[in-house]
Design a protein around this motif. Structure first.
Motif, PDB file in Angstrom:
ATOM      1  N   GLU A 156       0.851  -1.185   0.000  1.00 26.88           N
ATOM      2  CA  GLU A 156       0.000   0.000   0.000  1.00 26.88           C
ATOM      3  C   GLU A 156       0.887   1.236   0.000  1.00 26.88           C
ATOM      4  O   GLU A 156       1.841   1.329   0.777  1.00 26.88           O
ATOM      5  CB  GLU A 156      -0.916   0.022   1.224  1.00 26.88           C
ATOM      6  CG  GLU A 156      -2.108  -0.904   1.109  1.00 26.88           C
ATOM      7  CD  GLU A 156      -3.106  -0.668   2.228  1.00 26.88           C
ATOM      8  OE1 GLU A 156      -3.021   0.386   2.907  1.00 26.88           O
ATOM      9  OE2 GLU A 156      -3.962  -1.545   2.441  1.00 26.88           O
ATOM     10  N   GLN A 231      -3.536   4.653  -8.522  1.00 26.19           N
ATOM     11  CA  GLN A 231      -3.914   6.047  -8.723  1.00 26.19           C
ATOM     12  C   GLN A 231      -2.826   6.746  -9.524  1.00 26.19           C
ATOM     13  O   GLN A 231      -1.682   6.855  -9.076  1.00 26.19           O
ATOM     14  CB  GLN A 231      -4.110   6.743  -7.377  1.00 26.19           C
ATOM     15  CG  GLN A 231      -4.535   8.194  -7.501  1.00 26.19           C
ATOM     16  CD  GLN A 231      -4.813   8.816  -6.146  1.00 26.19           C
ATOM     17  OE1 GLN A 231      -4.838   8.125  -5.131  1.00 26.19           O
ATOM     18  NE2 GLN A 231      -5.023  10.121  -6.111  1.00 26.19           N
ATOM     19  N   SER A 233      -0.409   9.302 -10.759  1.00 30.61           N
ATOM     20  CA  SER A 233       0.154  10.497 -10.131  1.00 30.61           C
ATOM     21  C   SER A 233       1.003  11.322 -11.098  1.00 30.61           C
ATOM     22  O   SER A 233       1.364  12.464 -10.790  1.00 30.61           O
ATOM     23  CB  SER A 233       1.002  10.107  -8.908  1.00 30.61           C
ATOM     24  OG  SER A 233       1.941   9.090  -9.236  1.00 30.61           O
ATOM     25  N   LYS A 267      -0.358   2.659  -5.409  1.00 31.26           N
ATOM     26  CA  LYS A 267      -1.340   1.654  -4.988  1.00 31.26           C
ATOM     27  C   LYS A 267      -2.186   2.211  -3.849  1.00 31.26           C
ATOM     28  O   LYS A 267      -1.672   2.551  -2.785  1.00 31.26           O
ATOM     29  CB  LYS A 267      -0.651   0.364  -4.551  1.00 31.26           C
ATOM     30  CG  LYS A 267      -1.639  -0.764  -4.247  1.00 31.26           C
ATOM     31  CD  LYS A 267      -0.923  -2.072  -4.005  1.00 31.26           C
ATOM     32  CE  LYS A 267      -1.911  -3.213  -3.781  1.00 31.26           C
ATOM     33  NZ  LYS A 267      -1.222  -4.515  -3.615  1.00 31.26           N
ATOM     34  N   ARG A 268      -3.478   2.279  -4.086  1.00 36.12           N
ATOM     35  CA  ARG A 268      -4.406   2.781  -3.079  1.00 36.12           C
ATOM     36  C   ARG A 268      -4.681   1.696  -2.039  1.00 36.12           C
ATOM     37  O   ARG A 268      -4.520   0.499  -2.303  1.00 36.12           O
ATOM     38  CB  ARG A 268      -5.729   3.190  -3.726  1.00 36.12           C
ATOM     39  CG  ARG A 268      -5.598   4.280  -4.792  1.00 36.12           C
ATOM     40  CD  ARG A 268      -6.963   4.817  -5.134  1.00 36.12           C
ATOM     41  NE  ARG A 268      -7.854   3.775  -5.619  1.00 36.12           N
ATOM     42  CZ  ARG A 268      -8.122   3.570  -6.895  1.00 36.12           C
ATOM     43  NH1 ARG A 268      -7.548   4.305  -7.821  1.00 36.12           N
ATOM     44  NH2 ARG A 268      -8.965   2.611  -7.263  1.00 36.12           N
ATOM     45  N   SER A 269      -5.120   2.117  -0.877  1.00 40.89           N
ATOM     46  CA  SER A 269      -5.547   1.164   0.134  1.00 40.89           C
ATOM     47  C   SER A 269      -6.825   0.481  -0.307  1.00 40.89           C
ATOM     48  O   SER A 269      -7.646   1.086  -1.010  1.00 40.89           O
ATOM     49  CB  SER A 269      -5.770   1.867   1.468  1.00 40.89           C
ATOM     50  OG  SER A 269      -6.738   2.883   1.337  1.00 40.89           O
TER      51      SER A 269
END
Length: 270
Positions: A156, A231, A233, A267-269
């Protein structure tokens, strides 16, 4: 893919890479790599990728390179301060070359032979950084599935870094009579099929297993990353070439094409 399954394409590409491996050792580039990898701070990464990795942050981090080929770029991550590096590739023949380079190096990367779709469980959620460089995405028959497996390797908050050829270049043939004339659709669905050795320096007419080169739009690549829980960026396109010298002719044009791009995604939670 109607007549060719994804697994058939993966297996055939693996065979083609294994059969082509020795041709890559018969070059001046290989000899220069053998001589250079033992130097402190060795890196073969170009300024664009180096700057991006320094911005993302490599020092003290655990990194994985997916599609590491002969390991030269994986070894280069140590020069940017990586704590540990794992290189994954499906070609055992190229990983043998990676082991040879590593033996000349002061570092101890781990190299794993695996199809990206069958990664060892111990790689899941392990890395701060996942790296994909030129000539990886187009060997994958399912970009969305590929991105899910890439995301599975990250912790994460971990970052995926991609440095790839811009897919718009696939519209052109640099060896055509008029290389500036589009010869195929940007939205092409069928893979390009090659029955010659995969070489980046010089040429070879050696007959090998068929290789399948899949074409994806930039939108498909971005969407696949997002769908995998990543996500975006950073996304930047560039006017320089990061592939074979044949493509240098597309640089410095008055009507300039996009030639490569960098992308980072976190990487999103869950």
């Amino acid at each position: 893919m109607d007549t060719l399954s994804a697994q058939q394409a993966i297996a055939s590409n693996k065979a083609a890479w294994n059969e082509s491996a020795e041709l890559h050792k018969a070059t001046d580039h290989w000899q220069s790599l053998l001589a250079a990898v033992g130097e402190p701070g060795f890196s073969c990464l170009d300024p664009t990728l180096t700057a991006l990795l320094l911005q993302v942050g490599v020092k003290g981090r655990d990194a994985v390179q997916l599609g590491c080929n002969n390991g030269r770029e994986s070894l280069s991550l140590y020069g940017l301060g990586a704590n540990s590096v794992v290189g994954v590739d499906q070609s055992g023949a190229f990983l043998a070359q990676a082991a040879q380079l590593a033996s000349r190096s002061p570092h101890s990367p781990e190299f794993i032979e695996a199809d990206i779709h069958h990664l060892p469980e111990r790689l899941q959620g392990r890395f701060d950084l996942a790296l994909i460089t030129i000539g990886v995405l187009n060997w994958m028959p399912d970009i969305a599935l590929f991105m899910r497996h890439v995301a599975s390797t990250l912790k994460e908050g971990g970052t995926l870094v991609i440095y790839e050829t811009h897919p718009f270049l696939e519209v052109f043939d640099p060896e055509a009579a008029n290389p500036m004339l589009p010869v195929t659709s940007y939205f092409r669905r069928e893979p390009f099929v090659q029955h010659e050795a995969i070489v980046y320096e010089g040429a070879s007419n050696s007959a090998v297993a068929a290789s399948y080169w899949f074409v994806y739009t930039l939108g498909e690549i971005v969407s696949a990353a997002i769908a995998a829980g990543l996500q975006i960026s950073h996304l930047q396109e560039y006017p320089h070439s990061n592939r074979e010298e044949l493509y240098d002719q597309y640089e410095n044009q008055s009507a300039q094409l996009p030639m490569c791009y960098t992308l980072t995604a976190i990487k999103r939670s869950a």
